[in-house]
Design a protein around this motif. Structure first.
Motif, mmCIF file in Angstrom:
data_model
loop_
_atom_site.group_PDB
_atom_site.id
_atom_site.type_symbol
_atom_site.label_atom_id
_atom_site.label_comp_id
_atom_site.label_asym_id
_atom_site.label_seq_id
_atom_site.Cartn_x
_atom_site.Cartn_y
_atom_site.Cartn_z
ATOM 1 N N MET A 139 0.796 -1.208 -0.070
ATOM 2 C CA MET A 139 -0.032 -0.107 -0.236
ATOM 3 C C MET A 139 0.774 1.082 0.084
ATOM 4 O O MET A 139 1.959 1.240 0.447
ATOM 5 C CB MET A 139 -1.060 0.056 1.227
ATOM 6 N N HIS A 140 0.271 2.292 -0.432
ATOM 7 C CA HIS A 140 1.012 3.637 -0.552
ATOM 8 C C HIS A 140 0.240 4.733 -0.576
ATOM 9 O O HIS A 140 -1.096 4.611 -0.634
ATOM 10 C CB HIS A 140 1.946 3.761 -1.696
ATOM 11 N N ASN A 141 0.480 5.912 -0.197
ATOM 12 C CA ASN A 141 -0.250 7.161 -0.036
ATOM 13 C C ASN A 141 0.128 8.050 -1.542
ATOM 14 O O ASN A 141 1.238 8.457 -1.420
ATOM 15 C CB ASN A 141 -0.252 7.724 1.014
ATOM 16 N N LEU A 142 -1.064 8.395 -2.476
ATOM 17 C CA LEU A 142 -0.427 9.359 -3.465
ATOM 18 C C LEU A 142 -1.434 10.339 -3.217
ATOM 19 O O LEU A 142 -2.504 10.478 -2.970
ATOM 20 C CB LEU A 142 -0.975 8.572 -4.795
ATOM 21 N N ILE A 169 7.229 13.806 -6.497
ATOM 22 C CA ILE A 169 8.115 12.795 -5.367
ATOM 23 C C ILE A 169 7.371 11.659 -4.942
ATOM 24 O O ILE A 169 6.368 11.410 -4.572
ATOM 25 C CB ILE A 169 8.202 13.622 -3.954
ATOM 26 N N GLY A 170 8.319 10.595 -5.132
ATOM 27 C CA GLY A 170 7.995 9.242 -4.441
ATOM 28 C C GLY A 170 9.231 9.041 -3.306
ATOM 29 O O GLY A 170 10.242 9.217 -3.796
ATOM 30 N N PHE A 171 8.512 8.694 -2.285
ATOM 31 C CA PHE A 171 9.668 8.335 -1.323
ATOM 32 C C PHE A 171 9.260 7.186 -0.407
ATOM 33 O O PHE A 171 8.196 6.731 -0.433
ATOM 34 C CB PHE A 171 10.035 9.553 -0.290
ATOM 35 N N VAL A 172 10.552 6.506 -0.201
ATOM 36 C CA VAL A 172 10.317 5.161 0.450
ATOM 37 C C VAL A 172 10.908 5.527 2.120
ATOM 38 O O VAL A 172 11.846 6.225 2.248
ATOM 39 C CB VAL A 172 10.820 4.202 -0.146
ATOM 40 N N ASP A 173 10.652 4.464 2.758
ATOM 41 C CA ASP A 173 10.994 4.403 4.058
ATOM 42 C C ASP A 173 10.518 3.150 4.708
ATOM 43 O O ASP A 173 9.623 2.302 4.091
ATOM 44 C CB ASP A 173 10.636 5.672 5.357
ATOM 45 N N LEU A 174 10.735 2.839 6.026
ATOM 46 C CA LEU A 174 10.461 1.549 6.453
ATOM 47 C C LEU A 174 8.912 1.507 6.805
ATOM 48 O O LEU A 174 8.501 0.452 6.687
ATOM 49 C CB LEU A 174 11.046 1.380 7.946
ATOM 50 N N ALA A 175 8.218 2.354 7.372
ATOM 51 C CA ALA A 175 6.820 1.937 7.675
ATOM 52 C C ALA A 175 6.345 3.400 7.880
ATOM 53 O O ALA A 175 6.773 4.444 7.869
ATOM 54 C CB ALA A 175 6.744 1.464 9.111
ATOM 55 N N HIS A 176 4.936 3.471 7.639
ATOM 56 C CA HIS A 176 4.009 4.524 7.675
ATOM 57 C C HIS A 176 3.700 4.883 8.984
ATOM 58 O O HIS A 176 3.296 4.302 9.657
ATOM 59 C CB HIS A 176 2.627 4.329 6.829
ATOM 60 N N ASP A 177 3.938 6.458 9.208
ATOM 61 C CA ASP A 177 3.951 6.666 10.779
ATOM 62 C C ASP A 177 3.564 8.246 10.518
ATOM 63 O O ASP A 177 3.180 8.741 9.466
ATOM 64 C CB ASP A 177 5.024 6.613 11.517
ATOM 65 N N ASP A 178 3.526 9.021 11.662
ATOM 66 C CA ASP A 178 2.950 10.314 11.641
ATOM 67 C C ASP A 178 4.121 11.334 10.879
ATOM 68 O O ASP A 178 3.833 12.139 10.046
ATOM 69 C CB ASP A 178 2.862 10.862 12.801
ATOM 70 N N LYS A 179 5.394 10.972 10.852
ATOM 71 C CA LYS A 179 6.321 11.511 10.233
ATOM 72 C C LYS A 179 6.135 11.603 8.557
ATOM 73 O O LYS A 179 6.300 12.342 7.908
ATOM 74 C CB LYS A 179 7.650 11.279 10.524
ATOM 75 N N VAL A 180 5.745 10.262 8.255
ATOM 76 C CA VAL A 180 5.601 10.064 6.793
ATOM 77 C C VAL A 180 4.166 11.120 6.393
ATOM 78 O O VAL A 180 4.591 11.869 5.416
ATOM 79 C CB VAL A 180 4.757 8.699 6.471
ATOM 80 N N ASP A 181 3.327 11.094 7.232
ATOM 81 C CA ASP A 181 2.022 12.008 6.984
ATOM 82 C C ASP A 181 2.501 13.594 6.894
ATOM 83 O O ASP A 181 1.988 13.967 5.985
ATOM 84 C CB ASP A 181 0.971 11.779 8.017
ATOM 85 N N PHE A 233 6.019 5.037 -0.128
ATOM 86 C CA PHE A 233 5.965 3.738 -0.543
ATOM 87 C C PHE A 233 6.668 2.969 0.605
ATOM 88 O O PHE A 233 7.885 3.190 0.605
ATOM 89 C CB PHE A 233 6.375 3.283 -1.995
ATOM 90 N N PRO A 234 6.022 2.086 1.353
ATOM 91 C CA PRO A 234 6.999 1.290 2.323
ATOM 92 C C PRO A 234 8.108 0.361 1.626
ATOM 93 O O PRO A 234 7.633 -0.292 0.806
ATOM 94 C CB PRO A 234 5.918 0.534 3.291
ATOM 95 N N LEU A 235 9.135 0.470 2.358
ATOM 96 C CA LEU A 235 10.259 -0.133 1.653
ATOM 97 C C LEU A 235 11.393 -0.403 2.836
ATOM 98 O O LEU A 235 11.921 0.630 3.118
ATOM 99 C CB LEU A 235 10.805 0.059 0.282
ATOM 100 N N ASP A 236 11.932 -1.556 3.078
ATOM 101 C CA ASP A 236 13.340 -1.672 3.718
ATOM 102 C C ASP A 236 14.050 -1.992 2.676
ATOM 103 O O ASP A 236 14.039 -3.297 1.800
ATOM 104 C CB ASP A 236 13.019 -2.826 4.517
ATOM 105 N N ILE A 237 15.159 -1.118 2.353
ATOM 106 C CA ILE A 237 15.795 -1.189 1.202
ATOM 107 C C ILE A 237 16.991 -2.301 1.173
ATOM 108 O O ILE A 237 17.477 -2.714 0.269
ATOM 109 C CB ILE A 237 16.744 0.026 1.043
#
Length: 272
Positions: free
Chosen positions: A1-4, A46-58, A74-78
């Protein structure tokens, strides 16, 4: 899942031409967030990835959307290289062709200590994210860029390594090794991708005031303020790194690939 977060063309800032899509790793906070904002301000979606969705992502989603550019998370553990292809495909499908990759995600040692106490697990963890994960994500994005040639766009891969790619810190030796290896990896990509019109750049930050450096802030601040570490006598800010990346990503230094840019207030200068 991701947020666009969609923004209609009439809501885009006047005078900004979309430059394609910038994919930023570790974009939820700190330098990564500053890079997302800088590149959005220069016309990238901009597309950005990080480990998990949290308040900082929002927060990052909201801040970037306010610039008038599209943004998606887009959640991703690189370190999970088996997931790279699917994420790159989703970014391309949902936002468009990737014209800029910013390799920002990275981790630090769990505990600073004696080099001789470094465990194999700690070494593998650092290399798995900082070197191996970044190397193979770069490979995946480079393949996507080559498959969809866009000669009208400036295309670049910009990797944030560290002053520790060159400066030795035995108390975090495995980190130094991972960043030094990453520096060489980017130079090899620069040679391979030159004929494809894709420029590869390396940024070596000095001491930047972020969450990652919070544990050494009190330790280093007196030496910084005295000029013993940095001639400019101040901590760097995420925006300092983001501004340099914005210049490179928009082709502001066109006769450059495989070059190393030290952004550290003079910290990188050898001195007696």
């Amino acid at each position: 899942m991701h947020n666009l977060v969609e923004v209609s063309p009439t809501d885009r800032k006047a005078g900004i031409n979309t430059r394609g899509v910038a994919l930023v790793t570790g974009g939820r906070r700190g330098i990564g967030r500053a890079v997302c904002l800088e590149l959005a301000g220069r016309g990238f979606d901009i597309g950005f990835v990080d480990l998990a969705h949290d308040d900082k992502v929002d927060e990052t989603l909201s801040l970037v959307a306010a610039t008038g550019q599209r943004v998606a998370f887009f959640p991703l553990d690189i370190s999970r290289t088996d997931q790279h292809s699917a994420v790159v495909e989703r970014v391309t499908r949902d936002l468009g062709a990737i014209s800029c990759l910013v390799n920002n995600a990275g981790i630090q040692v769990s505990i600073r200590g004696d080099l001789l106490d470094t465990t194999e697990a700690e070494f593998d963890r650092l290399v798995g994210v900082n070197l191996r994960g970044t190397f193979f994500l770069t490979r995946e994005v480079a393949r996507a860029m080559i498959a969809e040639a866009r000669p009208e766009m400036v295309r670049s891969i910009i990797t944030i390594t560290s002053a520790n790619a060159h400066l030795v810190s035995p108390e975090k030796g495995a980190y130094c090794v991972s960043k030094a290896g990453l520096s060489m990896a980017m130079q090899t990509f620069a040679v391979r991708l030159a004929d494809e019109g894709i420029r590869v750049h390396e940024i070596r930050p000095g001491l930047i005031e972020t969450d990652m450096t919070a544990d050494v802030y009190e330790r280093y601040s007196p030496s910084i303020e005295s000029g013993a570490i940095c001639p400019l006598k101040s901590w760097g800010q995420p925006s300092d790194i983001a501004g340099a990346i914005g210049t490179l990503a928009t082709g502001g230094i066109p006769y450059s690939t495989g070059d190393i840019y030290n952004i550290g207030g003079g910290m990188h200068i050898p001195r007696l």
